[in-house]
Design an enzyme around this catalytic site. Sequence first.
Site, mmCIF file in Angstrom:
data_model
loop_
_atom_site.group_PDB
_atom_site.id
_atom_site.type_symbol
_atom_site.label_atom_id
_atom_site.label_comp_id
_atom_site.label_asym_id
_atom_site.label_seq_id
_atom_site.Cartn_x
_atom_site.Cartn_y
_atom_site.Cartn_z
ATOM 1 N N PRO A 2 0.916 -1.412 0.095
ATOM 2 C CA PRO A 2 0.023 -0.192 -0.005
ATOM 3 C C PRO A 2 0.847 1.248 0.073
ATOM 4 O O PRO A 2 1.765 1.441 0.638
ATOM 5 C CB PRO A 2 -0.934 -0.142 1.166
ATOM 6 C CG PRO A 2 -0.210 -1.379 2.008
ATOM 7 C CD PRO A 2 0.782 -1.748 1.269
ATOM 8 N N GLU A 3 0.507 2.097 -0.779
ATOM 9 C CA GLU A 3 1.178 3.474 -0.774
ATOM 10 C C GLU A 3 0.141 4.574 -0.298
ATOM 11 O O GLU A 3 -1.018 4.152 0.497
ATOM 12 C CB GLU A 3 1.386 3.758 -2.138
ATOM 13 C CG GLU A 3 2.346 2.890 -3.118
ATOM 14 C CD GLU A 3 2.639 3.126 -4.450
ATOM 15 O OE1 GLU A 3 2.969 4.350 -4.780
ATOM 16 O OE2 GLU A 3 2.746 2.112 -5.096
ATOM 17 N N LYS A 59 3.001 6.565 4.941
ATOM 18 C CA LYS A 59 2.379 5.358 4.760
ATOM 19 C C LYS A 59 1.973 4.757 6.203
ATOM 20 O O LYS A 59 1.720 3.715 6.115
ATOM 21 C CB LYS A 59 3.192 4.517 3.851
ATOM 22 C CG LYS A 59 3.343 4.976 2.369
ATOM 23 C CD LYS A 59 4.421 4.076 1.909
ATOM 24 C CE LYS A 59 5.104 4.621 0.712
ATOM 25 N NZ LYS A 59 5.909 3.826 0.024
ATOM 26 N N ARG A 260 14.326 -0.889 -8.721
ATOM 27 C CA ARG A 260 12.830 -1.134 -8.832
ATOM 28 C C ARG A 260 12.353 -1.424 -10.253
ATOM 29 O O ARG A 260 12.936 -0.489 -11.125
ATOM 30 C CB ARG A 260 12.084 -0.022 -7.979
ATOM 31 C CG ARG A 260 12.439 0.459 -6.602
ATOM 32 C CD ARG A 260 12.383 -0.691 -5.617
ATOM 33 N NE ARG A 260 11.043 -1.016 -5.460
ATOM 34 C CZ ARG A 260 10.052 -0.491 -4.854
ATOM 35 N NH1 ARG A 260 10.527 0.330 -3.983
ATOM 36 N NH2 ARG A 260 8.732 -0.752 -4.529
#
Length: 273
Positions: A2-3, A59, A260
Amino acid sequence: MPELPEVETVVQKLRLVLPGNTLSDFHLVWPKVLSNIESNQFSSSIAGQLIRSVERRGKYIIIRLTRGLIAVHLRMTGRLYAVRQPIDLDHRHVTGWFQCENGIRLVLQDMRKFGRISFHQDLQWLEEKLGPEPLGEQFTAQWLSARLSCSGRQMKALLLDQGFIAGLGNIYTDESLWHARIHPKTAGKDVTLQKAERLHDGIRRILRQAIDSGGTTFLNYESEPGVSGSYRNRLQVFNRSGKSCPRCGTGIIKTRVSNRGTYLCPSCQGEPV
DNA sequence: CAGAGCACCTGTGGGC
DNA sequence: TGCCCACAGGTGCTCT
């Protein structure tokens, strides 16, 4: 996982049921889930305490109690949701849960077990490590441009750095850079004022739309069991390699930046300066 | 200081 | 069909 938009969605749901309840206990399942306190001490610290509010910072999910606060970070695959005790859901991957006096349980379920719970007296520790909220007043185009101009780091790494801006992750970083037509390897100081303004606009617009959509769901994320976010249908580049850029039609490519997986349009986002 | 690599975990999807 | 490897929305650490 989750961001910012996904965490915000979770917080909004929890805010409807948790404040006003009194905690009675914490049940530890996966020992490492408590990052800064021992289990017995944690249980005794929260027992009998009233939940005053549920908030988000970056977050992190912040649960304010009468004395002190609980911070939860979901990392990659964590879910935090409230259930009525009689409802016995699939308890696989539960790493810990809170018991409330009125029977409600607050459950942390986390397949990969990276999610963490910590206990603090105030938020000073977080303010020291996080940059501004991208949807807050402090985050202006002027601020962004000034901060970029003094950094040689790659844009992707900068936006992912929670100490630079709090809340962006891999999805919304790629989406924001695409919006501003910035190659993720561009050095911060090479971003023009015009592009910094476009990036600022894009970050805020994309995050707001994602929150309105309940976040993005791929495999794991659900704000509560059975409820997924629909922003996945609105993604422009992320997870769309081989498909055409919505702006120019060029094929979207996937590369690796800042270690990434990174999606971009090789035409719109050109080569880094 | 910036970047690469790895560790932490488990599950899934693609290639063969 | 089944096996093996790469990779996954995050973060923190070490090493160069």
